[in-house]
Design an enzyme around this catalytic site. Structure first.
Site, PDB file in Angstrom:
ATOM      1  N   ASP A 257       0.773  -1.234   0.000  1.00  0.00           N
ATOM      2  CA  ASP A 257       0.000   0.000   0.000  1.00  0.00           C
ATOM      3  C   ASP A 257       0.814   1.299   0.000  1.00  0.00           C
ATOM      4  O   ASP A 257       0.733   2.124  -0.914  1.00  0.00           O
ATOM      5  CB  ASP A 257      -0.988   0.004   1.174  1.00  0.00           C
ATOM      6  CG  ASP A 257      -0.322  -0.311   2.517  1.00  0.00           C
ATOM      7  OD1 ASP A 257       0.866  -0.686   2.542  1.00  0.00           O
ATOM      8  OD2 ASP A 257      -0.995  -0.186   3.554  1.00  0.00           O
ATOM      9  N   GLU A 371      -7.451   4.134   7.920  1.00  0.00           N
ATOM     10  CA  GLU A 371      -7.372   4.397   6.479  1.00  0.00           C
ATOM     11  C   GLU A 371      -8.684   4.897   5.876  1.00  0.00           C
ATOM     12  O   GLU A 371      -8.687   5.830   5.057  1.00  0.00           O
ATOM     13  CB  GLU A 371      -6.895   3.141   5.735  1.00  0.00           C
ATOM     14  CG  GLU A 371      -5.403   2.869   5.853  1.00  0.00           C
ATOM     15  CD  GLU A 371      -5.008   2.249   7.191  1.00  0.00           C
ATOM     16  OE1 GLU A 371      -3.806   2.194   7.491  1.00  0.00           O
ATOM     17  OE2 GLU A 371      -5.917   1.815   7.932  1.00  0.00           O
ATOM     18  N   THR A 461       2.594   8.383   6.197  1.00  0.00           N
ATOM     19  CA  THR A 461       1.677   7.251   6.263  1.00  0.00           C
ATOM     20  C   THR A 461       1.231   6.963   7.688  1.00  0.00           C
ATOM     21  O   THR A 461       0.266   6.236   7.906  1.00  0.00           O
ATOM     22  CB  THR A 461       2.318   5.990   5.633  1.00  0.00           C
ATOM     23  OG1 THR A 461       1.297   5.019   5.375  1.00  0.00           O
ATOM     24  CG2 THR A 461       3.382   5.393   6.549  1.00  0.00           C
TER      25      THR A 461
END
EC number: 3.2.1.-
Length: 614
Positions: A257, A371, A461
């Site tokens: 990802d 997410e 992230t």
């Protein structure tokens, strides 16, 4: 895929369309303020629970009100929470935390740690807090602060550097902070683990004026990309010595990802066109081979044959990334599909099988992942569509009802039965509640560092705030960009603009994105996104060359590189490029090795729409 599976997927598309058409009662202005305050209270319920019952251990056990060391034994949750404290405007606790960490944390410890997790959580947390605490413009300057967190970050990163000493440049997955890489360390690592380090290490290079950190992480990205398939897909796991893919499943979720995420964000933060070029090629391949509107599947990287018709929860970051890339329409549809899974169970399971329309066996948990909330925030920021406020309200309700524990918030071990588990990851405070708060604060009328601060910010992230300051965004070795920060011998910063260029617009002011989605109302005037070079802004590049020729991006043929590793080890350390022996240089962007253009017969609806927007 068989007929039954196709029918199942069509049925699920109908369920998705029903969810897409779903309209809640609507979130009214006063309720938005209440939801923002509730998200803030959620943060402090968990943060105070950690500080009262777990600190200085790494993480909280919210059911038993105890602590545990999970990564390295250095107050992980506090480090991960620092920039959320700053974002909420909590000057006292932010300053107190910065001062305590500067005095008490050390990394010269005999601990073997994950390179990936340590980079995104600890290194990123320290750098973000340093940039906030040291800058008067943020309004959170700590008077007593004297670069203690930056010094800790540099010390930590140097202890991670031995992991990059491999023939491919792709790092080992783990390293001992005191002794380096163990001789028995696994040579297999994930694509995300090797390709999600560029932001933190790149920022550190700019802050310390030492290029080594940026060089090793860029080499790791090159090492992975050089070993892509001829479809421009990358697998999930790779041998860092031989460059052989040990798992060839290509997807946008687990183990891959954030590789995609950091390609685009490294370009947005640093202005490095090489990252933009790789992202454009990788994104085009993902949309062509993995996208089955509105879902994404996993395929074999060489043949594109479907391996798993599976939604996994880590895929939910993708619509947010698409917003940053300006590809809004598929982001809206995919987010609605993913949200339908959340509304079905109250959470997103780690895996949901699109063929059987059921939770994947062995992947029933929800470990407080951020997410889907992150993508909800970005889509609301881009469109101002109130359906995303409805989604955020549902998410808060689920978290409050299903995961709230006496001292914090619990993992859900089974989304079908909402069974709680005695664990709270640090990213709950770094990301999950941060994005919820940002969503509703944006709707109220934002007054925070991200929306109204002195800089534009790229989120790592792990949700850490990395500002696009001139020192970080425009600095290039040897003043490569016009108007870049140049470092003199005594390390003092000077702003260099050639006389002949003073009247010209800075080349980094690209129109690839539009103020990073800072728009007031939703607009449908998105133009077609055509992957393109923005060449001509960098000295020494001939505009007639394509990106592959400019950057020397190569295909590395699979060979056993261990024989040459020992003899070339000295040269390896001095080189800033990937070591490979048999290569095929990309001939042009229309090469047979590249992915077909958008708008193919397979998916006309996939044509990306440009918001021109990290």
């Amino acid at each position: 895929m068989g007929g039954a599976q196709i029918r199942s997927m069509l049925l699920w598309v109908l369920l998705f369309l029903a969810a897409y058409a779903y309209l809640a009662d609507g979130v009214f202005p006063e309720e938005v303020r209440q939801l923002r305050d509730e998200a803030r209270e959620m943060f402090y319920h968990a943060f105070n629970g950690y500080m009262d019952h777990a600190f200085p251990l790494d993480e909280l056990r919210p059911l038993s009100c105890a602590g545990e060391d999970t990564l390295g034994g250095y107050a992980l949750t506090l480090i991960d929470s620092l920039d959320t404290l700053a974002l909420l405007g909590d000057r006292q606790r932010f300053a107190t935390s910065v001062e305590w960490l500067g005095k008490n944390i050390r990394f010269d410890i005999n601990k073997t740690v994950s390179v990936f997790e340590t980079t995104i959580r600890v290194l990123g947390g320290l750098l973000s807090a340093h940039l906030i605490a040291s800058d008067y413009a943020t309004g959170m300057r700590v008077p007593s602060y004297d670069n203690q967190l930056l010094n800790l970050a540099e010390d930590l990163a140097r202890r991670l550097l031995p992991a990059f000493d491999t023939p491919t440049g792709i790092p080992f997955g783990s390293v001992n902070l005191l002794h380096g890489v163990d001789k028995h360390e696994s040579k297999i690592t994930s694509t995300a683990g090797g390709g999600t380090l560029t932001l933190e290490f790149g920022v550190l290079s700019r802050l310390t004026n030492d290029p080594i950190f940026e060089q090793v992480t860029k080499n790791a990205v090159r090492g992975l990309w050089a070993r892509r398939s001829k479809l421009n897909l990358v697998g999930a796991h790779i041998n860092v010595f031989t460059g052989e893919w040990t798992q060839k499943d290509a997807g946008i979720g687990t183990s891959i990802d954030s590789f995609y995420e950091y390609l685009l964000k490294a370009y947005l933060l640093f202005g490095d066109e090489e990252y933009l070029y790789i992202f454009q090629e990788a994104y085009a391949a993902a949309m062509h081979y993995l996208y089955h509107d509105p879902w994404y599947v996993e395929v074999n990287m060489d043949s594109a044959a479907i391996v798993w018709p599976l939604f996994n929860s880590l895929q939910a970051f993708w619509p947010g990334l698409q917003v940053l890339a300006g590809d809004i329409n598929p982001a809206i549809r995919t987010h609605a599909a993913f949200l339908s899974v959340w509304r079905r169970y109250g959470f997103t399971p780690e895996g949901f099988n699109l063929a059987s329309l059921s939770v994947q066996h062995g992947q029933k948990s929800y470990p407080l992942r951020p997410e889907l909330i992150e993508s909800t925030y970005w889509l609301y920021k881009a469109t101002r569509d109130p359906r995303y406020l409805d989604a955020g309200r549902d998410m808060i309700a689920s978290l409050q009802y299903g995961t709230r524990c006496p001292c914090g918030y619990c993992h859900i071990s089974d989304v079908e039965h909402h069974k709680q588990e005695d664990h709270m990851e640090s990213f709950f405070l770094a990301e999950t509640v941060k994005y919820l708060w940002l969503l509703f604060d944006l709707a109220v009328g934002p007054d925070n560092l991200v929306e109204n601060g002195p800089y534009k910010y790229v989120f790592s992230t792990e949700g850490h705030l990395l500002p696009a300051t001139p020192q970080i965004s425009l600095a290039r070795e040897h003043c490569l960009y016009y108007g870049a920060y140049c470092r003199s011998g005594d390390l003092r910063q000077t702003y260099f603009v050639p006389e002949s260029e003073k009247d010209k617009k800075e080349p980094n002011d690209t129109k690839f994105y539009d103020s990073w989605t800072k728009r007031d109302t939703y607009s449908s005037d998105y133009t077609t996104f055509e992957p393109r070079a923005v060449s001509g802004s960098i000295k020494g590049f001939c505009p007639g060359l394509n990106h592959g020729q400019k950057f020397g991006l190569l295909y590395a043929h699979l060979i056993d590189e261990r024989r040459d590793y020992e003899t070339n080890q000295v040269q390896q350390k001095e080189s800033t490029t990937v070591q490979s022996h048999s290569v095929l240089v990309l001939r042009s962007q229309s090469s047979e090795h590249l992915v077909p253009e958008y708008g193919s017969d397979r998916n006309d609806s996939q044509t990306p729409q440009s918001d021109s927007t990290p």
